[in-house]
Design a protein around this motif. Structure first.
Motif, PDB file in Angstrom:
ATOM      1  N   UNK A  41       0.844  -1.186   0.000  1.00 21.01           N
ATOM      2  CA  UNK A  41       0.000   0.000   0.000  1.00 21.01           C
ATOM      3  C   UNK A  41       0.884   1.243   0.000  1.00 21.01           C
ATOM      4  N   UNK A  42       0.388   2.310  -0.599  1.00 21.13           N
ATOM      5  CA  UNK A  42       1.130   3.577  -0.596  1.00 21.13           C
ATOM      6  C   UNK A  42       0.139   4.737  -0.591  1.00 21.13           C
ATOM      7  N   UNK A  43       0.347   5.665   0.352  1.00 14.21           N
ATOM      8  CA  UNK A  43      -0.500   6.842   0.495  1.00 14.21           C
ATOM      9  C   UNK A  43       0.374   8.093   0.586  1.00 14.21           C
ATOM     10  N   UNK A  44      -0.198   9.280   0.293  1.00 16.39           N
ATOM     11  CA  UNK A  44       0.535  10.512   0.591  1.00 16.39           C
ATOM     12  C   UNK A  44       0.953  10.511   2.062  1.00 16.39           C
ATOM     13  N   UNK A  45       2.144  11.008   2.352  1.00 14.45           N
ATOM     14  CA  UNK A  45       2.724  10.828   3.679  1.00 14.45           C
ATOM     15  C   UNK A  45       2.177  11.785   4.722  1.00 14.45           C
ATOM     16  N   UNK A  46       1.488  12.844   4.311  1.00 14.20           N
ATOM     17  CA  UNK A  46       0.978  13.835   5.272  1.00 14.20           C
ATOM     18  C   UNK A  46      -0.417  13.447   5.736  1.00 14.20           C
ATOM     19  N   UNK A  47      -0.584  13.273   7.041  1.00 11.89           N
ATOM     20  CA  UNK A  47      -1.912  12.993   7.594  1.00 11.89           C
ATOM     21  C   UNK A  47      -2.851  14.155   7.256  1.00 11.89           C
ATOM     22  N   UNK A  48      -4.053  13.877   6.763  1.00 13.60           N
ATOM     23  CA  UNK A  48      -4.966  14.960   6.372  1.00 13.60           C
ATOM     24  C   UNK A  48      -5.552  15.727   7.563  1.00 13.60           C
ATOM     25  N   UNK A  49      -5.239  15.301   8.788  1.00  9.68           N
ATOM     26  CA  UNK A  49      -5.709  16.036   9.965  1.00  9.68           C
ATOM     27  C   UNK A  49      -4.832  17.267  10.215  1.00  9.68           C
ATOM     28  N   UNK A  50      -3.536  17.022  10.565  1.00  7.26           N
ATOM     29  CA  UNK A  50      -2.635  18.139  10.840  1.00  7.26           C
ATOM     30  C   UNK A  50      -1.259  17.956  10.210  1.00  7.26           C
ATOM     31  N   UNK A  97      -7.206  10.305   1.625  1.00  9.48           N
ATOM     32  CA  UNK A  97      -5.912  10.355   0.948  1.00  9.48           C
ATOM     33  C   UNK A  97      -6.014   9.529  -0.334  1.00  9.48           C
ATOM     34  N   UNK A  98      -5.435  10.027  -1.397  1.00 11.95           N
ATOM     35  CA  UNK A  98      -5.484   9.308  -2.669  1.00 11.95           C
ATOM     36  C   UNK A  98      -4.289   8.368  -2.771  1.00 11.95           C
ATOM     37  N   UNK A  99      -4.516   7.055  -2.842  1.00  7.97           N
ATOM     38  CA  UNK A  99      -3.390   6.123  -2.908  1.00  7.97           C
ATOM     39  C   UNK A  99      -2.522   6.360  -4.145  1.00  7.97           C
ATOM     40  N   UNK A 100      -1.240   6.153  -3.978  1.00 10.70           N
ATOM     41  CA  UNK A 100      -0.334   6.185  -5.116  1.00 10.70           C
ATOM     42  C   UNK A 100      -0.555   4.920  -5.925  1.00 10.70           C
ATOM     43  N   UNK A 101      -0.772   5.071  -7.216  1.00 16.26           N
ATOM     44  CA  UNK A 101      -1.009   3.898  -8.057  1.00 16.26           C
ATOM     45  C   UNK A 101       0.283   3.090  -8.195  1.00 16.26           C
ATOM     46  N   UNK A 102       0.200   1.827  -7.827  1.00 17.14           N
ATOM     47  CA  UNK A 102       1.339   0.917  -7.904  1.00 17.14           C
ATOM     48  C   UNK A 102       1.062  -0.173  -8.923  1.00 17.14           C
TER      49      UNK A 102
END
Length: 330
Positions: A41-50, A97-102
């Protein structure tokens, strides 16, 4: 940074089960992790909360053996789709968060970084994996240099007796042939060395594995892969060097090593061959930090055909154009 090219982000062996890791591509940071089933799995690394770095958090195993990545700030859990469950709620949110397409091919984890593919993923790694055993990975690092400079260095066949003189004691490069096939090329050359004495080898037995003449066969797949095929008395090796543009001025590189054993003892020396690869990356990294990048090139050496191949493909990406740079030296 050549958007539309495929980049090998990692071999599955480079990811520890349920341990998040940060990777960067095209100026964006992602968290990547592997569950106990081998799913990636891969997601943008910044939590969308803070905005906390998810890669600094941890993974939690769910009831179905999949895992989520947990934010280190407020312990919000995100699944592979980017969904979470907010405190005091039992309902999963829509993707935050939008997953990085792998693209997973066996143990190889590829990505186009969200761009439309312009070059196909080379199938050579699957062929190597089917005919060789995997020895390991090494020298995974970020280098403060742009992608083009990194590629020019890796395809500069004249630098071997300078940059790589230490340890390998290369005295000259005897270039034989370059085969240009668009985004695929091959180079063949020999590198005589100054032999180590028997006493030196006794003091450091790894030196017994170095031949007096290094016969180089490089297979290149623009822009992300250089394969060095080596043949030794005890077996063959395919040393795969990868390049990933993390930012405009930072490039990641690492090595995957595969082998074919002619003799069982060949496998004993796997770590030594890996360490030789690490020395190569260390030396290339060191010299890249000692170059004035904007210096006008007034001198051209013989056999810069590999560098010309890189420049042509870089300047015309994603198109392949003439001339054909194939050449042979008798």
């Amino acid at each position: 940074m050549l958007p539309g090219a495929p980049w090998l982000l990692a071999h599955k062996s480079m990811l520890v089960v349920n341990q998040p890791r940060k990777i960067s591509l095209y100026g964006n940071d992602y968290v990547i992790w592997k569950d106990i089933n081998g799913e990636i799995y891969a997601l943008p690394n910044a939590c969308p909360h803070m905005g906390a770095m998810l890669s600094e958090g941890w993974c939690e195993v769910e009831s179905n053996a999949t895992s989520t990545v947990v934010c280190p700030f407020h312990a919000l859990k995100f699944d592979g789709l980017g969904c979470t469950v907010l405190p005091d709620s039992r309902k999963k949110t829509l993707p935050q968060l939008k997953p990085l397409e792998l693209i997973i091919e066996g143990d190889f984890i590829w990505s186009y970084g969200g761009y439309e593919p312009k070059i196909a993923i080379p199938g050579v790694l699957n062929e190597i994996a089917n005919t060789h055993y995997f020895i390991g990975h090494i020298a995974d690092r970020s280098v403060e240099t742009d992608l083009l400079t990194m590629l020019l260095n890796m395809h500069d066949y004249n630098h071997q007796n300078g940059t790589h003189r230490d340890l390998f004691r290369i005295t000259e490069v005897q270039f034989h042939k370059f085969i240009d096939d668009g985004y695929h090329s091959q180079a063949f050359y020999d590198m005589p060395t100054v032999p180590y004495s028997f006493i030196e080898k006794l003091r450091k037995p790894d030196l017994f594995l170095l031949p007096e003449t290094i016969k180089a066969h490089l297979e290149n797949y623009f822009p992300s892969l250089v394969i060095f095929y080596g043949e030794m008395p005890l077996g063959k090796a395919a040393q795969c060097h990868f390049f990933v543009p993390e930012t405009e001025n930072r490039t990641r590189t690492y090595i995957l090593l595969f082998g074919q054993a002619k003799h069982p003892v060949f496998k004993v020396f796997g770590k030594t061959y890996l360490n030789f690869g690490k020395v190569v990356v260390d030396q290339d990294t060191d010299i890249l930090g000692k170059i004035y990048p904007n210096t006008l090139q007034k001198i051209k050496l013989n056999n810069e055909v590999g560098m010309d191949w890189v420049r042509r493909n870089f300047e015309n990406f994603p198109n392949v154009v003439s001339p054909n740079l194939s050449k042979s030296i008798i």
